[in-house]
Write an enzyme that holds these catalytic residues in place. Structure first.
Site, PDB file in Angstrom:
ATOM      1  N   GLY A  15       0.786  -1.220   0.000  1.00  0.00           N
ATOM      2  CA  GLY A  15       0.000   0.000   0.000  1.00  0.00           C
ATOM      3  C   GLY A  15       0.821   1.274   0.000  1.00  0.00           C
ATOM      4  N   ARG A  16       2.112   1.152   0.260  1.00  0.00           N
ATOM      5  CA  ARG A  16       2.962   2.349   0.328  1.00  0.00           C
ATOM      6  C   ARG A  16       4.430   1.941   0.241  1.00  0.00           C
ATOM      7  NH1 ARG A  16       0.435   1.530   4.868  1.00  0.00           N
ATOM      8  NH2 ARG A  16      -0.937   3.330   4.528  1.00  0.00           N
ATOM      9  N   VAL A  64      -0.973 -10.392   7.487  1.00  0.00           N
ATOM     10  CA  VAL A  64      -0.122 -11.508   7.080  1.00  0.00           C
ATOM     11  C   VAL A  64       0.255 -12.429   8.227  1.00  0.00           C
ATOM     12  CG1 VAL A  64       0.828 -10.301   5.070  1.00  0.00           C
ATOM     13  CG2 VAL A  64       2.007 -10.141   7.287  1.00  0.00           C
ATOM     14  N   SER A 142      16.961  -6.366   5.818  1.00  0.00           N
ATOM     15  CA  SER A 142      17.400  -5.006   6.110  1.00  0.00           C
ATOM     16  C   SER A 142      18.845  -5.032   6.564  1.00  0.00           C
ATOM     17  CB  SER A 142      16.530  -4.406   7.222  1.00  0.00           C
ATOM     18  OG  SER A 142      17.074  -3.188   7.711  1.00  0.00           O
ATOM     19  N   TYR A 154      13.398  -5.893  15.602  1.00  0.00           N
ATOM     20  CA  TYR A 154      13.449  -5.731  14.149  1.00  0.00           C
ATOM     21  C   TYR A 154      14.710  -6.384  13.569  1.00  0.00           C
ATOM     22  CZ  TYR A 154      13.070  -3.153   9.680  1.00  0.00           C
ATOM     23  OH  TYR A 154      12.959  -2.805   8.356  1.00  0.00           O
ATOM     24  N   THR A 156      16.475  -8.813  14.805  1.00  0.00           N
ATOM     25  CA  THR A 156      16.347 -10.266  14.910  1.00  0.00           C
ATOM     26  C   THR A 156      15.439 -10.813  13.817  1.00  0.00           C
ATOM     27  OG1 THR A 156      16.694 -10.188  17.309  1.00  0.00           O
ATOM     28  CG2 THR A 156      15.622 -12.155  16.419  1.00  0.00           C
ATOM     29  N   ALA A 157      14.328 -10.148  13.589  1.00  0.00           N
ATOM     30  CA  ALA A 157      13.390 -10.596  12.557  1.00  0.00           C
ATOM     31  C   ALA A 157      14.034 -10.538  11.175  1.00  0.00           C
ATOM     32  CB  ALA A 157      12.125  -9.741  12.588  1.00  0.00           C
ATOM     33  N   LYS A 158      14.744  -9.459  10.896  1.00  0.00           N
ATOM     34  CA  LYS A 158      15.349  -9.306   9.574  1.00  0.00           C
ATOM     35  C   LYS A 158      16.502 -10.286   9.365  1.00  0.00           C
ATOM     36  CE  LYS A 158      12.771  -6.080   7.784  1.00  0.00           C
ATOM     37  NZ  LYS A 158      11.816  -6.467   6.712  1.00  0.00           N
TER      38      LYS A 158
END
Length: 253
Positions: A15-16, A64, A142, A154, A156-158
């Site tokens: 969406g962006r 998601v 990232s 963030y 850790t997730a990336k």
């Protein structure tokens, strides 16, 4: 760079920002695009822009991190546009804070969108890729995967997405499916604007300061990442799989 005109792509968080730029680029490449986003009006706006430009697109509102919503969204794309064989896992959120201030909800939200979301989307779409004997998965990581103050969740997730990508490449390669990750550096989006606000800086000052640290002398734009996605999902990228490309205006890894 994609030459096949009958492919169907699904882009999350479209969406962006990077997701929207990617949806537009893939549509320009000739793919039909499922524009998925939690923000339904934003998704519809992008889909309408693509359609107005002569492309085929469908907006679907989806969280998601919710397995049922993911399955329903992919089924709808398959029914209305055709079986998706390109997946771009771009949906993301930040809940930045130093470790001692980071809440369990901050941790779980970021893990849910980035890691659980990418897993659920890949699981739902891969069956169409396997049946077609061709597929492309691109996961948005990232440079924060290398570590970044105030982003334990963030980062850790990336970093996790990079391991996920490499495993998908191993498991799905024999079915003609590639999986790669892009790790952007500073990209001018609403997310980096929010980071500037968190740091108490104006966005213009934040951009200027960041550009001074980047070898090419500027921050990235969403289109910079969309261009790289375009290559990775193209026919010509069929021998590139399991890779993490740092798109950061200089060496980052």
């Amino acid at each position: 760079m994609t030459t096949t005109t009958d492919r169907v792509a699904v882009v999350t968080g479209a969406g962006r920002g990077i997701g929207a730029a990617t949806a537009h680029r893939l549509a320009a490449d000739g793919l039909a695009v499922g524009v998925l986003d939690l923000d339904e009006p934003a998704a519809k706006s992008i889909a309408e822009q693509i359609t107005a430009a002569g492309g085929r697109s469908l907006a679907v509102a989806v969280d998601v991190s919710d397995a049922g919503q993911v399955e329903a969204a992919v089924d709808r794309v398959a029914a209305e546009l055709g079986p998706p064989t390109v997946l771009v896992n771009n949906a993301g959120v930040t809940r930045d804070n130093l470790l001692f201030k980071l809440t369990e909800a901050d941790w779980d939200t970021v893990m849910g969108v980035h890691l659980r979301g990418a897993f659920l989307m890949a699981r739902a779409v891969q069956k169409h890729m396997v049946e077609a004997g061709w597929g492309r998965i691109v996961n948005l990581s990232s440079t924060s995967a290398l570590g970044n103050r105030g982003q334990a969740n963030y980062s850790t997730a990336k970093a996790g997405l990079q391991g996920f990508t490499k495993t998908l490449a191993i498991e799905l390669g024999k079915f003609g499916v590639t999986a790669n990750a892009i790790a952007p550096g500073f990209i001018a989006t609403e997310m980096t604007r929010a980071t500037a606000e968190r740091l108490g800086m104006s966005f213009d000052d934040f951009v200027a300061a960041s550009a001074q640290q980047i070898p090419v002398g500027r921050v990235g734009q969403p289109e910079d990442i969309a261009n790289l996605v375009s290559f990775l999902v193209s026919e010509g990228a069929g021998f590139v799989s399991g890779q993490v490309v740092y798109a950061a205006g200089g060496p980052k890894a």
